[in-house]
Write a protein that holds these residues in place. Structure first.
Motif, PDB file in Angstrom:
ATOM      1  N   MET A  66      -6.790   2.360  -3.376  1.00 17.59           N
ATOM      2  CA  MET A  66      -7.268   1.337  -4.413  1.00 17.59           C
ATOM      3  C   MET A  66      -8.731   0.943  -4.298  1.00 17.59           C
ATOM      4  N   ILE A  67      -9.082   0.929  -3.056  1.00 24.74           N
ATOM      5  CA  ILE A  67     -10.466   0.492  -2.605  1.00 24.74           C
ATOM      6  C   ILE A  67     -11.566   1.849  -3.119  1.00 24.74           C
ATOM      7  N   ARG A  68     -11.015   2.950  -2.819  1.00 28.39           N
ATOM      8  CA  ARG A  68     -11.783   4.138  -3.178  1.00 28.39           C
ATOM      9  C   ARG A  68     -12.185   4.184  -4.626  1.00 28.39           C
ATOM     10  N   LEU A  86       4.340  -3.019   0.917  1.00 27.13           N
ATOM     11  CA  LEU A  86       3.452  -2.358  -0.328  1.00 27.13           C
ATOM     12  C   LEU A  86       3.063  -3.344  -1.313  1.00 27.13           C
ATOM     13  N   ASP A  87       4.108  -4.406  -1.619  1.00 20.79           N
ATOM     14  CA  ASP A  87       3.682  -5.443  -2.457  1.00 20.79           C
ATOM     15  C   ASP A  87       2.506  -6.329  -2.053  1.00 20.79           C
ATOM     16  N   PHE A  88       2.665  -6.572  -0.815  1.00 24.66           N
ATOM     17  CA  PHE A  88       1.454  -7.517   0.004  1.00 24.66           C
ATOM     18  C   PHE A  88       0.169  -6.940  -0.426  1.00 24.66           C
ATOM     19  N   PHE A  89       0.063  -5.432   0.051  1.00 26.04           N
ATOM     20  CA  PHE A  89      -1.510  -4.973  -0.002  1.00 26.04           C
ATOM     21  C   PHE A  89      -1.790  -4.722  -1.343  1.00 26.04           C
ATOM     22  N   ARG A  90      -0.735  -4.125  -2.249  1.00 26.06           N
ATOM     23  CA  ARG A  90      -1.205  -3.791  -3.657  1.00 26.06           C
ATOM     24  C   ARG A  90      -1.876  -5.101  -4.312  1.00 26.06           C
ATOM     25  N   ARG A  91      -0.781  -6.298  -4.132  1.00 27.88           N
ATOM     26  CA  ARG A  91      -1.427  -7.316  -4.901  1.00 27.88           C
ATOM     27  C   ARG A  91      -2.551  -8.177  -4.341  1.00 27.88           C
ATOM     28  N   SER A  92      -2.699  -8.029  -2.903  1.00 20.64           N
ATOM     29  CA  SER A  92      -3.928  -8.805  -2.334  1.00 20.64           C
ATOM     30  C   SER A  92      -5.099  -7.969  -2.488  1.00 20.64           C
ATOM     31  N   THR A  93      -5.104  -6.553  -2.476  1.00 20.48           N
ATOM     32  CA  THR A  93      -6.335  -5.728  -2.813  1.00 20.48           C
ATOM     33  C   THR A  93      -6.667  -5.736  -4.203  1.00 20.48           C
ATOM     34  N   GLU A  94      -5.806  -5.729  -5.174  1.00 19.73           N
ATOM     35  CA  GLU A  94      -5.972  -5.922  -6.475  1.00 19.73           C
ATOM     36  C   GLU A  94      -6.704  -7.353  -6.924  1.00 19.73           C
ATOM     37  N   GLN A  95      -6.333  -8.386  -6.357  1.00 21.29           N
ATOM     38  CA  GLN A  95      -7.067  -9.508  -6.644  1.00 21.29           C
ATOM     39  C   GLN A  95      -8.339  -9.703  -6.118  1.00 21.29           C
ATOM     40  N   GLN A  96      -8.446  -9.042  -4.727  1.00 23.51           N
ATOM     41  CA  GLN A  96      -9.707  -9.119  -4.040  1.00 23.51           C
ATOM     42  C   GLN A  96     -10.955  -8.276  -5.073  1.00 23.51           C
ATOM     43  N   SER A 148     -11.870   1.879  -6.975  1.00 26.03           N
ATOM     44  CA  SER A 148     -12.308   0.425  -7.459  1.00 26.03           C
ATOM     45  C   SER A 148     -13.669   0.783  -7.970  1.00 26.03           C
ATOM     46  N   GLY A 149     -14.754   1.483  -7.757  1.00 20.45           N
ATOM     47  CA  GLY A 149     -15.865   1.442  -8.041  1.00 20.45           C
ATOM     48  C   GLY A 149     -16.806   0.518  -7.053  1.00 20.45           C
ATOM     49  N   VAL A 150     -16.127  -0.547  -6.203  1.00 21.06           N
ATOM     50  CA  VAL A 150     -16.954  -1.288  -5.260  1.00 21.06           C
ATOM     51  C   VAL A 150     -17.424  -0.436  -4.257  1.00 21.06           C
ATOM     52  N   PRO A 151     -18.689  -0.398  -3.768  1.00 16.13           N
ATOM     53  CA  PRO A 151     -19.122   0.385  -2.488  1.00 16.13           C
ATOM     54  C   PRO A 151     -18.286  -0.032  -1.387  1.00 16.13           C
ATOM     55  N   PHE A 152     -17.820   0.691  -0.529  1.00 13.18           N
ATOM     56  CA  PHE A 152     -16.832   0.332   0.424  1.00 13.18           C
ATOM     57  C   PHE A 152     -16.887   1.012   1.960  1.00 13.18           C
ATOM     58  N   SER A 153     -16.315   0.654   2.935  1.00 12.65           N
ATOM     59  CA  SER A 153     -16.126   1.118   3.948  1.00 12.65           C
ATOM     60  C   SER A 153     -14.986   0.702   4.744  1.00 12.65           C
ATOM     61  N   ILE A 154     -14.125   1.649   5.143  1.00 10.98           N
ATOM     62  CA  ILE A 154     -12.850   1.698   5.619  1.00 10.98           C
ATOM     63  C   ILE A 154     -13.050   1.647   7.197  1.00 10.98           C
ATOM     64  N   TYR A 193       4.931   0.915   6.280  1.00 12.73           N
ATOM     65  CA  TYR A 193       3.762   0.338   6.408  1.00 12.73           C
ATOM     66  C   TYR A 193       2.676   1.241   6.119  1.00 12.73           C
ATOM     67  N   PHE A 194       2.611   2.582   6.787  1.00 17.35           N
ATOM     68  CA  PHE A 194       1.312   3.248   6.581  1.00 17.35           C
ATOM     69  C   PHE A 194       1.296   3.728   5.031  1.00 17.35           C
ATOM     70  N   ARG A 195       2.425   3.845   4.389  1.00 21.59           N
ATOM     71  CA  ARG A 195       2.325   4.135   2.888  1.00 21.59           C
ATOM     72  C   ARG A 195       1.579   3.025   2.199  1.00 21.59           C
ATOM     73  N   ALA A 196       1.899   2.008   2.668  1.00 18.79           N
ATOM     74  CA  ALA A 196       1.137   0.721   1.908  1.00 18.79           C
ATOM     75  C   ALA A 196      -0.305   0.477   2.230  1.00 18.79           C
ATOM     76  N   LYS A 197      -0.502   1.084   3.561  1.00 15.46           N
ATOM     77  CA  LYS A 197      -2.050   0.916   3.933  1.00 15.46           C
ATOM     78  C   LYS A 197      -2.655   2.084   3.296  1.00 15.46           C
ATOM     79  N   GLN A 198      -2.032   3.248   3.054  1.00 17.62           N
ATOM     80  CA  GLN A 198      -2.721   4.180   2.230  1.00 17.62           C
ATOM     81  C   GLN A 198      -2.859   3.785   0.501  1.00 17.62           C
ATOM     82  N   THR A 199      -1.812   3.103   0.149  1.00 17.18           N
ATOM     83  CA  THR A 199      -1.941   2.652  -1.212  1.00 17.18           C
ATOM     84  C   THR A 199      -3.395   1.538  -1.259  1.00 17.18           C
ATOM     85  N   GLN A 200      -3.416   0.901  -0.228  1.00 15.44           N
ATOM     86  CA  GLN A 200      -4.712  -0.065  -0.339  1.00 15.44           C
ATOM     87  C   GLN A 200      -5.848   0.853   0.022  1.00 15.44           C
ATOM     88  N   GLU A 201      -5.811   1.632   0.689  1.00 14.01           N
ATOM     89  CA  GLU A 201      -7.079   2.453   0.889  1.00 14.01           C
ATOM     90  C   GLU A 201      -7.433   3.139  -0.321  1.00 14.01           C
TER      91      GLU A 201
END
Length: 248
Positions: free
Chosen positions: A117-119, A69-79, A121-127, A107-115
């Motif tokens: 955050m992307i939604r 969870l920490d990995f996907f949260r921090r990595s996605t935030e920085q990106q 963010s305001g950045v156009p996206f595709s998952i 693991y999938f709770r972390a991936k859901q958090t990543q998804e």
């Protein structure tokens, strides 16, 4: 078009870089080995300068609940922060089919958090959500091994070749943002036990595989179809039989 592939030196990332380069795009592999650390942000601004698209195919080095969870949260935030500052027009992330159905697994709770955050963010996206890779059979078997026997959950799986996943990610990267989810899956559906047995055979792994009616997947009880893609999924070209023959 300049596309920065975060995790671009790994199994999927290296294939995404190769596919984009083959089609005439400027594909930049960004990873700790190339001086880019998404956990701290080091090297991100420099890598993203002039980029139109960022593709994130990173994975956590640890699957422990808190660590992943920490990995996907921090990595996605920085990106996402760096992308906003650089004016990146499209963020593409690789995720997993069934993520929203597998929330009993850390693991999938972390991936859901990543998804999420992307939604938001305001950045156009595709998952791009992919099913499990052929190459992961041995790791899946390891997670389910008890006293030398692989104890499979009574579920179905629709595995896919990593190269077909990379091709789907590359196609998505150079297309318009969908601001939603694209699914990709393999051409065949197997009982989980059958896939594990076939995958282990490719590796010369003699472990017996049995299905346990109460068997778990990464510690969770699943519905039979939880790992399967929906009817609108893009289907990879490579069958498990074809991939197995190549390995031999």
């Amino acid at each position: 078009m300049k596309v920065v592939v975060i995790g671009g030196t790994g199994l999927i990332g290296s294939k995404v870089v190769a596919a984009l380069t083959e089609h005439g795009h400027e594909a930049v592999a960004a990873s700790p080995s190339t001086g880019v650390d998404t956990l701290t942000g080091e090297g991100l601004a420099e890598a993203l300068a002039g980029a139109s698209v960022v593709v994130d195919v990173t994975n956590s080095p640890s699957f422990a609940d808190d660590a992943v969870l920490d990995f996907f949260r921090r990595s996605t935030e920085q990106q996402l922060k760096a992308e906003s500052e650089a004016g990146v027009a499209h963020h593409v992330a690789l995720s997993v089919v069934g993520t929203d159905r597998l929330q009993a697994i850390g693991y999938f709770r972390a991936k859901q958090t990543q998804e999420d955050m992307i939604r938001e963010s305001g950045v156009p996206f595709s998952i791009v959500r992919a099913t499990q890779f052929f190459e992961f059979a041995q790791g899946l078997a390891d997670s389910a091994t008890e006293d030398g026997t692989v104890v499979a959950a009574p579920i179905k799986i629709q595995p896919i070749f990593s190269g077909d996943v990379a091709a789907a990610v590359a196609r998505t990267a150079v297309g318009a943002p969908v601001n939603g989810i694209v699914e990709v899956a393999g051409p065949d559906t197997f009982a989980f036990e059958d896939f594990l047995r076939k995958g282990l055979a490719v590796q010369g792994d003699p472990r017996p595989v049995v299905t346990e009616p109460q068997g778990l997947y990464w510690g969770a009880a699943l519905q039979e179809s939880d790992l399967l893609a929906g009817p609108d999924a893009s289907i990879g070209a490579t069958s498990l039989a074809e991939w197995s023959a190549r390995q031999a």
